[in-house]
Design a protein around this motif. Structure first.
Motif, PDB file in Angstrom:
ATOM      1  N   PHE A 200       3.232   6.334   0.350  1.00 42.63           N
ATOM      2  CA  PHE A 200       1.869   5.883   0.608  1.00 42.63           C
ATOM      3  C   PHE A 200       1.854   4.536   1.305  1.00 42.63           C
ATOM      4  O   PHE A 200       1.067   4.294   2.225  1.00 42.63           O
ATOM      5  N   GLY A 201       2.774   3.642   0.868  1.00 42.87           N
ATOM      6  CA  GLY A 201       2.813   2.305   1.464  1.00 42.87           C
ATOM      7  C   GLY A 201       3.120   2.352   2.939  1.00 42.87           C
ATOM      8  O   GLY A 201       2.494   1.677   3.758  1.00 42.87           O
ATOM      9  N   ASN A 202       4.097   3.201   3.293  1.00 43.01           N
ATOM     10  CA  ASN A 202       4.443   3.334   4.713  1.00 43.01           C
ATOM     11  C   ASN A 202       3.274   3.884   5.505  1.00 43.01           C
ATOM     12  O   ASN A 202       2.945   3.396   6.587  1.00 43.01           O
ATOM     13  N   ALA A 203       2.623   4.924   4.935  1.00 46.51           N
ATOM     14  CA  ALA A 203       1.498   5.529   5.651  1.00 46.51           C
ATOM     15  C   ALA A 203       0.359   4.532   5.813  1.00 46.51           C
ATOM     16  O   ALA A 203      -0.282   4.443   6.869  1.00 46.51           O
ATOM     17  N   LEU A 204       0.107   3.763   4.743  1.00 46.11           N
ATOM     18  CA  LEU A 204      -1.020   2.826   4.787  1.00 46.11           C
ATOM     19  C   LEU A 204      -0.760   1.690   5.767  1.00 46.11           C
ATOM     20  O   LEU A 204      -1.658   1.253   6.492  1.00 46.11           O
ATOM     21  N   ALA A 205       0.482   1.218   5.785  1.00 44.04           N
ATOM     22  CA  ALA A 205       0.801   0.127   6.713  1.00 44.04           C
ATOM     23  C   ALA A 205       0.605   0.600   8.149  1.00 44.04           C
ATOM     24  O   ALA A 205       0.069  -0.127   8.999  1.00 44.04           O
ATOM     25  N   ARG A 206       1.009   1.858   8.426  1.00 47.18           N
ATOM     26  CA  ARG A 206       0.836   2.405   9.780  1.00 47.18           C
ATOM     27  C   ARG A 206      -0.643   2.562  10.101  1.00 47.18           C
ATOM     28  O   ARG A 206      -1.089   2.250  11.202  1.00 47.18           O
ATOM     29  N   ALA A 207      -1.427   3.020   9.079  1.00 44.26           N
ATOM     30  CA  ALA A 207      -2.866   3.208   9.303  1.00 44.26           C
ATOM     31  C   ALA A 207      -3.547   1.879   9.575  1.00 44.26           C
ATOM     32  O   ALA A 207      -4.411   1.766  10.447  1.00 44.26           O
ATOM     33  N   HIS A 208      -3.157   0.849   8.824  1.00 42.24           N
ATOM     34  CA  HIS A 208      -3.761  -0.464   9.064  1.00 42.24           C
ATOM     35  C   HIS A 208      -3.441  -0.965  10.460  1.00 42.24           C
ATOM     36  O   HIS A 208      -4.264  -1.603  11.114  1.00 42.24           O
ATOM     37  N   LYS A 209      -2.235  -0.633  10.927  1.00 42.28           N
ATOM     38  CA  LYS A 209      -1.861  -1.106  12.254  1.00 42.28           C
ATOM     39  C   LYS A 209      -2.645  -0.359  13.340  1.00 42.28           C
ATOM     40  O   LYS A 209      -3.071  -0.933  14.325  1.00 42.28           O
ATOM     41  N   LEU A 210      -2.852   0.946  13.105  1.00 40.73           N
ATOM     42  CA  LEU A 210      -3.533   1.731  14.142  1.00 40.73           C
ATOM     43  C   LEU A 210      -5.036   1.516  14.116  1.00 40.73           C
ATOM     44  O   LEU A 210      -5.677   1.363  15.144  1.00 40.73           O
ATOM     45  N   TYR A 211      -5.603   1.564  12.897  1.00 42.89           N
ATOM     46  CA  TYR A 211      -7.055   1.590  12.809  1.00 42.89           C
ATOM     47  C   TYR A 211      -7.651   0.301  12.277  1.00 42.89           C
ATOM     48  O   TYR A 211      -8.857   0.225  12.092  1.00 42.89           O
ATOM     49  N   GLY A 212      -6.839  -0.681  11.969  1.00 35.46           N
ATOM     50  CA  GLY A 212      -7.396  -1.922  11.444  1.00 35.46           C
ATOM     51  C   GLY A 212      -7.470  -1.894   9.930  1.00 35.46           C
ATOM     52  O   GLY A 212      -7.292  -0.858   9.295  1.00 35.46           O
ATOM     53  N   THR A 213      -7.742  -3.066   9.348  1.00 41.41           N
ATOM     54  CA  THR A 213      -7.691  -3.178   7.898  1.00 41.41           C
ATOM     55  C   THR A 213      -9.007  -2.819   7.228  1.00 41.41           C
ATOM     56  O   THR A 213      -9.090  -2.793   6.012  1.00 41.41           O
ATOM     57  N   GLN A 214     -10.046  -2.547   7.984  1.00 50.19           N
ATOM     58  CA  GLN A 214     -11.310  -2.157   7.340  1.00 50.19           C
ATOM     59  C   GLN A 214     -11.157  -0.767   6.745  1.00 50.19           C
ATOM     60  O   GLN A 214     -10.622   0.118   7.393  1.00 50.19           O
ATOM     61  N   PRO A 215     -11.638  -0.555   5.521  1.00 51.36           N
ATOM     62  CA  PRO A 215     -11.438   0.771   4.923  1.00 51.36           C
ATOM     63  C   PRO A 215     -12.232   1.837   5.677  1.00 51.36           C
ATOM     64  O   PRO A 215     -13.399   1.653   5.977  1.00 51.36           O
TER      65      PRO A 215
ATOM     66  N   ALA B 165       2.146  -3.524   2.051  1.00 49.42           N
ATOM     67  CA  ALA B 165       0.845  -2.904   2.312  1.00 49.42           C
ATOM     68  C   ALA B 165      -0.106  -3.381   1.235  1.00 49.42           C
ATOM     69  O   ALA B 165       0.282  -3.529   0.081  1.00 49.42           O
ATOM     70  N   THR B 166      -1.358  -3.630   1.616  1.00 48.05           N
ATOM     71  CA  THR B 166      -2.362  -4.133   0.669  1.00 48.05           C
ATOM     72  C   THR B 166      -3.539  -3.201   0.660  1.00 48.05           C
ATOM     73  O   THR B 166      -3.952  -2.709   1.709  1.00 48.05           O
TER      74      THR B 166
ATOM     75  N   ILE C  84       2.003  -3.197  -2.201  1.00 46.06           N
ATOM     76  CA  ILE C  84       3.360  -2.652  -2.316  1.00 46.06           C
ATOM     77  C   ILE C  84       4.248  -3.558  -1.509  1.00 46.06           C
ATOM     78  O   ILE C  84       3.975  -3.824  -0.354  1.00 46.06           O
ATOM     79  N   ARG C  85       5.302  -4.039  -2.138  1.00 51.02           N
ATOM     80  CA  ARG C  85       6.252  -4.878  -1.412  1.00 51.02           C
ATOM     81  C   ARG C  85       7.633  -4.379  -1.786  1.00 51.02           C
ATOM     82  O   ARG C  85       7.870  -4.005  -2.920  1.00 51.02           O
ATOM     83  N   GLY C  86       8.535  -4.472  -0.852  1.00 51.08           N
ATOM     84  CA  GLY C  86       9.913  -4.216  -1.253  1.00 51.08           C
ATOM     85  C   GLY C  86      10.671  -3.408  -0.239  1.00 51.08           C
ATOM     86  O   GLY C  86      10.173  -3.040   0.814  1.00 51.08           O
ATOM     87  N   ARG C  87      11.918  -3.159  -0.588  1.00 54.01           N
ATOM     88  CA  ARG C  87      12.795  -2.375   0.275  1.00 54.01           C
ATOM     89  C   ARG C  87      13.049  -1.072  -0.422  1.00 54.01           C
ATOM     90  O   ARG C  87      13.499  -1.062  -1.552  1.00 54.01           O
TER      91      ARG C  87
ATOM     92  N   GLU D 168      -4.213  -9.502   2.752  1.00 58.30           N
ATOM     93  CA  GLU D 168      -4.074  -8.732   3.998  1.00 58.30           C
ATOM     94  C   GLU D 168      -2.635  -8.785   4.493  1.00 58.30           C
ATOM     95  O   GLU D 168      -2.365  -9.063   5.643  1.00 58.30           O
ATOM     96  N   MET D 169      -1.722  -8.532   3.583  1.00 62.26           N
ATOM     97  CA  MET D 169      -0.308  -8.532   3.974  1.00 62.26           C
ATOM     98  C   MET D 169       0.067  -7.094   4.293  1.00 62.26           C
ATOM     99  O   MET D 169       0.189  -6.265   3.406  1.00 62.26           O
ATOM    100  N   ASN D 170       0.191  -6.783   5.538  1.00 60.60           N
ATOM    101  CA  ASN D 170       0.534  -5.420   5.948  1.00 60.60           C
ATOM    102  C   ASN D 170       1.660  -5.483   6.952  1.00 60.60           C
ATOM    103  O   ASN D 170       1.520  -6.114   7.991  1.00 60.60           O
ATOM    104  N   CYS D 171       2.765  -4.837   6.618  1.00 61.53           N
ATOM    105  CA  CYS D 171       3.904  -4.901   7.526  1.00 61.53           C
ATOM    106  C   CYS D 171       4.673  -3.605   7.409  1.00 61.53           C
ATOM    107  O   CYS D 171       5.087  -3.220   6.316  1.00 61.53           O
ATOM    108  N   THR D 172       4.877  -2.913   8.545  1.00 57.78           N
ATOM    109  CA  THR D 172       5.621  -1.660   8.462  1.00 57.78           C
ATOM    110  C   THR D 172       7.104  -1.906   8.310  1.00 57.78           C
ATOM    111  O   THR D 172       7.873  -0.998   8.107  1.00 57.78           O
TER     112      THR D 172
END
Lengths: 298, 436
Positions: free
Chosen positions: B330-345, B223-224, B234-237, B286-290
Motif C-alpha cells: 500500500f505504501g508503494n502504491a500510495l507514494a506513486r499515487a501522490h506523485k502522479l495525482y498530488g497529495t490531495q485525497p 508515505a503519509t 509508512i517509513r522504512g526499507r 506530507e512525507m512522500n517518497c517512492t
C-alpha cells in the motif's frame, strides 16, 4: 595516598582493558562521595559490575511499563552483604520477570474516568508466581495481569470505577469497585487502599468473599479466614485466580524441587519447640484499613 | 582483570569504609542524564550480587535565595566545610558531530502536538491482516486471482523443463550452497528467491517486456495518509523491489470498484487500530517518497519481495508478516499515487495503481496483489482499495539433509520431498503479469 592508589588503578585499567567499557555509557562521569579528584572525572568510564541491569533493585527503578520479559539475577538467598539471609534458596531454572500491572483500573492517558474494555490476547504460565498471567490489549496499550480461573484468549474483560446504586452482575474476570458488587461474590486481587494496586489474594486458586458492605466501607474475608475492612472504592477482580490445581500438584522427586530453586533443608534432627504443632486459636480481630475520622475531633 | 589493577583496587577499597560505591549517573544515548541512577559496585569480586545495598539519600542541598554559598572554587582545591562550586555546563565552541547532544523532543524544529503513528519494517501489529486492512481501507479477498492462474497455464508462459529446473533451484539453495552441513534459514530463503527470479528472468527472450524491469534493494519508502483523526506514515526499507518502466494493468473493472463502497471494514473493538504502531511527535508532514529521486527510468513498482528477517527482536508471525506485506505494498502504491495525482485525497483514481507482493520464508509463499482505487482514506465509507491474498502456499513439503527416522522407519527421506509445481506457476504468473 588513597587517591593516588585509585588514580593509578584507574589509569592502568583504562590503558589495558578498553573492552570493559560498557557500550551504552561511553562517557560516564564518576563521582566519589566526599572526595572529588579531578583526574578521576576526566578519565573514561569503566565498568566494574558486569551487568548492572539485572539486579532486583533495577526492577524497582524502571518507570516505563513494558510487556517484554526482563532478565533477573538469582540472589541465592543472599543479601547485599553477600551472606545467606534466607536458607533453602538457590539454583533452579532461569526466570525472566514479566511486569504484571496490579493496578487494574489504570486509564489510558486521554481517557480518564470512563469504564473500558480490554481483550485477552493470551493466557500463559509465569515462572515468577503460582498463578497464570494474561496479556490484555485495549486501546493503544498491552499489559499483563493475573489471570482468573476461566479466562481464555479472545475474551473481552471490563474494568470500571463507577459505583452505581444497584449492584452489578459481574462476569468473571471483570474488575469493579467493591461497592458495586453484590455481597457474596468471590473476588481476587484486592486493593486495600484505592489506587495503590492490589496486594492481597493473588496466589493460584485463591479467592476472597465479599461479606458485607457498611456505609462507605466493605468487609472482605481473605483466604486465611481473616476479615478486612477496606473502602468501597477499592477495585477488585471477580472470580478465582487461575491455576486452581496448584496446591494439588505432586512434586514427585527431589530434582523437581531443585528446578524450582528450593535447596534441601538440613537433614539434622532438631527438637521442635513451642512453635510446632497444631494451634487452635480464635480468629484475630478484623483489620481495618479505613481511616475513620476520630470521634474526639474538637 | 589484571592482577596489578586488582591489587591497587583492593588497596583502595580497604582504605575506605567497607562499602564504597561510586554514584554514576548513567547518560542515555542522547547525552541527557537519564533518571535511572546506576550504582557501581567497586568491590571487585567474582560473584556479582543480585541484591545491592539500599541507596542512601544524598544530603539535601538547601538553597536560600539571597544567600551566596561560600565555595572552594576560588581556592582551586577542596576545603572541608565549604560548598561544592557549581559551574555552568561547558559547551564546545565548535560543532563536533561525535559529541552532539540532541535537544529534547519539545525543542526540535519539527515537533508537533499531534502525534503521528508510524509503521516501519520492524512493526508487528497485534491484529495482523485485519488491522492492516482497516489502516489502508482495503477489502482483502482470500485466494489467487483466476486470470493470473490462466496466464500461467498457457504453454508459452512456461519455462522449458520447468519442474526440473525449479527443483534444482530448491536443491541448490537448501543443500549445495554451503560448506556447513546445512545452510541457515536466512541464507537459503534469500538464495531460493534469487534463483527463482533468475529462472523467471530467462523468459526475457520470448517476453521482451521483462527486459524493461530492474531489481532494486534497500530503498527507503515513505508515505503519509490521514485516517479519521489520526495521521499515519509508512517509513522504512522493505527489501527487494522489482520496478518497471510500464505500470501494471488494472485488475478490477470500474463496476467492481464502485461495488466495494458497499463493503464494511472489519472492526476489532476494544483494540484500537493504532496499537503497536510507533508514536512520534517529531515528524515531517506530507512525507512522500517512492525511494528514488527525480526522473528514475523505472518508476512503477511491479512486485515487492519480502523475506523473513534474522533479527531475533522482530520475529514476525505469519499473520503479522502478511500484514507487513499489505502495508508496504500500500505504501508503494500510495507514494506513486501522490506523485502522479498530488497529495490531495481523491475518492476515485481514474487509473488505479496495481502493485504485487511475494513473501516467503524459504518454503511457504504468500502472494498478494493490491489495487489502489482511492486516496481518500479519512472516512470508513466510500470506495475501498482491493487486495487478493493467497496465504500459505507451500513450494515443497520437506527438504531434509538427513532423513527423519522414527522407530527405525524412514518417515521422511533425505532430499527434496513433496514438490508442488503450482506454486512456481503462480510465482511466474505474478512475474509475467503486465509483460505477457
Amino acid at each position: 595516598m588513597a587517591l593516588s592508589c585509585l588514580t593509578r588503578a584507574l589509569r592502568s585499567l583504562t590503558l589495558s582493558q578498553p573492552a570493559l567499557l560498557s557500550s551504552q555509557t561511553p562517557v560516564a562521569q564518576l563521582k566519589l562521595g566526599t572526595l572529588v579528584p579531578s583526574t578521576v572525572s576526566q578519565c573514561r568510564g569503566f565498568l566494574t559490575t558486569a551487568s548492572l541491569k539485572q539486579n532486583r533493585a533495577y526492577l524497582k527503578q524502571l518507570d516505563k511499563y513494558t510487556i517484554r520479559p526482563i532478565g533477573i539475577k538469582k540472589s541465592g538467598g543472599r543479601d547485599h552483604t553477600g551472606k545467606v539471609r534466607t536458607r533453602g534458596i538457590g539454583g533452579g531454572h532461569k526466570q525472566k520477570h514479566r511486569w504484571v500491572d496490579f493496578q487494574r483500573l489504570r486509564y489510558e492517558p486521554n481517557k480518564e474516568g470512563q469504564p473500558f474494555e480490554e481483550k485477552v490476547v493470551e493466557v500463559r504460565y509465569d515462572p515468577c508466581r503460582s498463578a497464570d498471567i494474561a496479556l490484555l490489549a485495549g486501546g493503544n496499550r498491552k499489559r499483563w495481569i493475573v489471570a482468573t480461573e476461566k479466562m481464555q484468549a479472545g475474551d473481552i474483560i471490563k474494568t470500571s470505577g463507577v459505583i452505581g446504586r444497584m449492584a452489578v452482575s459481574a462476569n468473571e474476570g471483570d474488575a469493579y469497585p467493591l461497592g458495586a458488587l453484590p455481597v457474596g461474590t468471590l473476588v481476587n486481587n484486592l486493593e486495600i487502599q484505592p489506587g495503590r494496586g492490589s496486594k492481597y489474594i493473588r496466589a493460584a486458586g485463591t479467592s476472597g468473599i465479599l461479606l458485607r458492605k457498611v456505609n462507605g466501607t466493605a468487609i472482605v474475608q481473605l483466604p486465611s479466614k481473616q476479615q478486612v475492612q477496606v473502602l468501597e472504592t477499592c477495585i477488585v477482580t471477580v472470580g478465582r485466580v487461575s491455576n486452581i490445581d496448584h496446591n494439588k500438584r505432586i512434586i514427585g522427586k527431589a530434582g523437581r524441587n531443585r528446578w524450582l530453586g528450593i535447596r534441601p533443608s538440613s537433614g539434622l534432627w532438631k527438637r521442635k519447640g513451642g512453635w510446632a504443632g497444631r494451634k487452635i486459636k480464635p480468629l484475630p480481630p478484623m483489620k481495618s484499613y479505613v481511616n475513620l475520622p476520630s470521634i474526639s475531633a474538637n | 582483570m589484571l592482577p596489578e589493577a586488582t591489587r591497587y583496587l583492593k588497596a583502595t577499597v580497604s582504605l575506605f569504609s567497607p562499602n564504597v560505591f561510586l554514584n554514576a549517573s548513567k547518560l542515555s544515548a542522547h547525552g541527557a542524564p537519564s533518571s535511572l541512577q546506576t550504582r557501581r559496585n567497586l568491590r571487585v569480586s567474582r560473584c556479582l550480587a543480585a541484591r545491592i545495598p539500599p541507596q542512601k539519600k544524598p544530603r539535601e542541598k538547601v538553597e536560600i535565595p539571597g544567600l551566596d554559598m561560600v565555595t572552594y572554587g576560588d581556592r582551586m582545591h577542596y576545603v572541608p566545610g565549604l560548598a561544592k562550586p557549581v559551574f555552568p555546563p561547558w559547551e564546545m565552541s565548535f560543532k563536533d558531530p561525535r559529541y552532539y547532544r540532541s535537544p529534547p523532543a519539545q525543542e526540535m524544529a519539527l515537533y508537533k502536538d499531534k502525534p503521528c503513528y508510524v509503521f516501519n519494517q520492524r512493526t508487528s501489529i497485534l491484529e495482523g491482516v485485519r488491522q492492516a486492512a482497516w489502516l489502508t481501507k482495503t477489502h482483502v479477498r482470500p485466494g489467487p486471482l483466476p486470470h493470473l492462474i490462466s496466464l500461467a497455464a498457457k504453454p508459452e508462459n512456461q519455462l522449458p523443463d520447468q519442474d526440473e529446473r525449479v527443483q534444482n533451484a530448491i536443491k541448490h539453495s537448501r543443500f549445495w550452497d554451503t560448506t556447513e552441513p546445512r545452510p541457515r534459514k536466512e541464507k537459503y530463503s534469500n538464495t531460493l528467491l534469487l534463483n527463482l527470479l533468475h529462472l523467471c528472468g530467462s523468459l526475457q527472450l520470448t517476453h521482451p517486456a521483462v527486459g524493461r524491469r530492474i531489481l532494486a534493494e534497500n530503498y527507503s519508502l515513505a508515505a503519509t495518509w490521514k485516517r479519521g483523526e489520526d495521521l499515519f506514515q509508512i517509513r522504512g526499507r522493505n527489501g527487494l523491489l522489482h520496478c518497471s518502466m510500464d505500470p501494471l494493468p488494472r485488475i478490477c473493472g470500474e463496476q467492481e470498484v464502485l461495488e466495494t463502497s458497499d463493503q464494511v471494514l472489519e472492526s476489532f473493538y476494544p483494540v484500537s487500530p493504532t496499537i503497536d504502531l510507533q508514536q512520534v511527535s517529531v515528524y515531517k508532514e506530507e512525507m512522500n517518497c517512492t525511494g528514488f529521486k527525480g526522473e528514475y527510468p523505472y518508476p512503477h513498482a511491479h512486485t515487492l519481495y519480502f523475506l523473513e528477517t534474522s533479527d531475533p527482536n522482530c520475529q514476525l508471525h505469519p499473520e503479522q508478516f502478511r500484514a507487513k506485506m499489505i502495508m508496504f505494498t500500500f505504501g508503494n502504491a500510495l507514494a506513486r499515487a501522490h506523485k502522479l495525482y498530488g497529495t490531495q485525497p481523491q475518492s476515485l483514481l481514474e487509473r488505479p495503481i496495481t502493485v504485487q507482493a511475494v513473501g516467503t520464508n524459504g518454503r511457504i509463499f504468500q502472494f498478494l496483489v493490491f489495487q489502489l482505487n482511492t486516496t481518500d482514506l479519512s472516512g470508513d465509507d466510500g470506495i475501498k482499495n482491493q487486495a487478493w491474498l493467497d496465504e500459505d502456499v507451500e513450494l515443497y513439503d520437506f527438504a531434509k539433509v538427513r532423513p527423519f527416522i522414527k522407530r527405525k522407519e524412514v518417515k521422511v527421506p533425505a532430499g527434496l520431498a513433496g514438490y508442488k509445481p503450482e506454486t512456481f506457476s503462480k510465482f511466474l504468473a505474478l512475474f509475467l503479469h503486465g509483460a505477457a
